[in-house]
Scaffold this active site. Structure first.
Site, PDB file in Angstrom:
ATOM      1  N   ASP A 239       0.899  -1.164   0.000  1.00  0.00           N
ATOM      2  CA  ASP A 239       0.000   0.000   0.000  1.00  0.00           C
ATOM      3  C   ASP A 239       0.928   1.201   0.000  1.00  0.00           C
ATOM      4  O   ASP A 239       1.552   1.511   1.018  1.00  0.00           O
ATOM      5  CB  ASP A 239      -0.901   0.009   1.248  1.00  0.00           C
ATOM      6  N   HIS A 240       1.036   1.846  -1.162  1.00  0.00           N
ATOM      7  CA  HIS A 240       2.104   2.848  -1.282  1.00  0.00           C
ATOM      8  C   HIS A 240       1.898   4.038  -0.339  1.00  0.00           C
ATOM      9  O   HIS A 240       2.847   4.771  -0.072  1.00  0.00           O
ATOM     10  CB  HIS A 240       2.288   3.293  -2.735  1.00  0.00           C
TER      11      HIS A 240
ATOM     12  N   HIS B 148      -6.202   2.316   1.532  1.00  0.00           N
ATOM     13  CA  HIS B 148      -5.391   3.492   1.870  1.00  0.00           C
ATOM     14  C   HIS B 148      -5.909   4.254   3.101  1.00  0.00           C
ATOM     15  O   HIS B 148      -5.160   4.533   4.034  1.00  0.00           O
ATOM     16  CB  HIS B 148      -5.335   4.468   0.699  1.00  0.00           C
TER      17      HIS B 148
END
Ligand code: NAP
Length: 484
Positions: free
Chosen positions: A177-178, A240
């Site tokens: 999950d950037h 996110h």
């Protein structure tokens, strides 16, 4: 300031989907920046893999073009790019067949870290895991990096976890999950847990509420087919926004170690209360100017998928009882911005009279654009004329103090890939976290389906449907302004 970049161990990194959008826009430009920073050792090798037929030279050209196109103004010498390209190769591989696997296996070296990045559509994750095993590429020390979306509900996430677990241990699986790789997200943890100042105030007694916003100006565009089956809840909130909420709300882990951090995050997700329908606002953008509406791009012209969502969540534990967490995300909004705001309560008594109640401490953690962290503090407005109060932001990014090193903020992808090579899972989601997040969002999505819920239309370039403002107004609060 002396560079503190520590080179990682030699590695073989295979990027499945190496010709795709994500590989060209993020992964390979990011790896190039790490190379330029001196973090990539001489012996590192990167192999692109996809079905398209091409040789190493053609792939290197594709990557050189991508680095120039998506480098975001990053400057470099031609010789440096060539030295990076020498480490890159390509093998045509079909994730669902037998083609190319023997050649790929032949390119792997013994004794180096092996990482396999699944930058392909999610329907191929299981195929890749299985074939890595059957073709003998997966060693005991290999790692796989799995892109989002990780399932589309609890059932599919469980099935995918089970498939991956047939071939890899949990400590070999890196669910990316950037948002967790962003510099400011880590700075948030440093500020929270590295100082005595904040933690005593980090609770329902002193925090009025928390806002988490991820706003985009773009619409769904060419992704309409995929997005329409997903919507903002699945595409953004389940991963996110919930991950950001976990980092804000979690108890201090005993150590900054993968399982200590992830155990605490999991507790937060499990403590989330079910949400009442009137505490969620779904929206869908209309046409505006020369831009099409959401439905113009969706596969179904009568689609009821949401491109915007705002909700009020509660965490039932001692720390947060009574403190609302407001989350919102949407497309085609007024500004592109991602921000977490911790809004503290008013001072208990005003010695300055009427002026005081309008001032509040706000810790704003900005993820994009211009990553940074500010703390609004109330001070006296300088000059004569009595005691007037103003809020000034205290910059906690300290870019000036850290100089060039801080200015060149590492992109989330490059940081996370280096963590994979180092074998550090702290900033990656564990399987049980992902399942717990789906277990919270599934009933909400199912509820809309059963009630035939229709999202509220909103004009592009705004802050979303009016009902989203009402969600706050009813509680005597307001969203922070959307601005870049
Ligand atoms: P994409 O542009 O469609 O690229 C897909 C890649 O997969 C191509 O390289 C394609 O090459 C390869 N591929 C397709 N079928 C294959 C097969 N059977 N065997 C081997 N390779 C195959 O997709 P993307 O946008 O890069 O996204 C990749 C993944 O990242 C997806 O899971 C997506 O949800 C996720 N993601 C993307 C972004 C983004 O910004 N793009 C952001 C977050 C997450 P060939 O057709 O030549 O095989």
């Amino acid at each position: 300031m002396v560079s503190r970049v520590i080179p990682v161990d030699p590695f073989d990194l295979v990027i499945f989907g190496g010709t795709g959008d994500l590989a060209r826009r993020k992964i390979l430009p990011g790896l190039f920046r790490r190379f330029c920073a001196g973090q990539m050792p001489e012996e590192a090798r990167i192999i692109g893999a996809a079905r398209s037929d091409m040789d190493d030279a053609a792939y290197r050209k594709l990557i050189a073009d991508a680095i120039k196109e998506f480098g975001n103004g990053f400057t470099f010498e031609a010789a440096t790019l060539n030295a990076f390209l020498e480490r890159i190769g390509y093998v045509a591989v079909d994730a669902t067949g037998t083609d190319g696997w023997a050649e790929l296996a032949g390119r792997m070296r013994d004794g180096t870290v092996r990482a396999f990045y699944f930058s392909v559509g999610p329907s191929l994750f299981g195929d890749l895991a299985e074939r890595l095993h059957t073709h003998g590429l997966a060693t005991d020390q290999s790692r796989i990096v799995v892109e989002k979306p990780f399932g589309r509900d609890l059932q599919s996430a469980r099935a995918l976890n089970a498939t991956l677990a047939e071939h890899f241990r949990e400590d070999q699986i890196y669910r990316i999950d950037h948002y967790l790789g962003k510099e400011t997200v880590q700075n948030l943890m440093a500020v929270r847990f590295g100082n005595v100042l904040f933690e005593p105030l980090w609770n329902a007694q002193y925090v009025d509420h928390i806002q988490i916003t991820v706003a985009e100006t773009v619409g769904v565009g060419g992704r309409g087919g995929y997005y329409d089956k997903s919507g903002a809840m699945r595409d953004m909130v389940q991963n996110h926004l919930m991950q950001l909420l976990c980092l804000i709300a979690m108890e201090p882990p005993s150590k900054f170690e993968p399982d200590e951090v992830r155990d605490e995050k999991l507790k937060v997700i499990r403590a989330l209360e079910p949400i009442e329908p009137h505490h969620i606002v779904r929206g869908q953008y209309s046409a505006g100017g020369d831009q099409p509406s959401y439905r113009d791009h969706a596969e179904n012209p009568r689609s009821n998928t949401e491109s915007f969502i705002a909700l009020r969540a509660h965490i039932s534990n001692w720390r947060w009882a009574g403190t609302p967490f407001y989350l919102r995300t949407g497309k085609r909004l007024k500004a592109r911005t991602s921000e977490i705001a911790v809004v503290f309560k008013d001072a208990p008594h005003s010695i300055f009279g009427v002026d005081a109640g309008r001032h509040r401490n706000v810790l704003a953690i900005r993820l994009q654009p211009n990553e940074g962290m500010t703390l609004d503090v109330t001070i006296k407005e300088p000059g004569p004329g009595g005691m007037r109060l103003i809020d000034v932001p205290l910059d906690m990014t300290f870019a000036d103090a850290l100089g060039d090193e801080a200015e060149e903020v590492t992109d989330a992808y490059e940081r996370l890939i280096m963590d994979v090579i180092r074998g550090n899972q702290t900033l990656f989601m564990r399987g049980d976290e992902v399942e717990a997040a789906w277990a919270w969002t599934d009933p909400l999505i199912e509820g809309w389906k059963q009630r035939g819920d229709v999202p509220k239309p909103y004009d592009p370039g705004t802050a979303g449907p009016d009902d989203s403002m009402m969600l706050m107004h009813r509680d005597g609060r307001r969203w922070r302004e959307l601005k870049t």
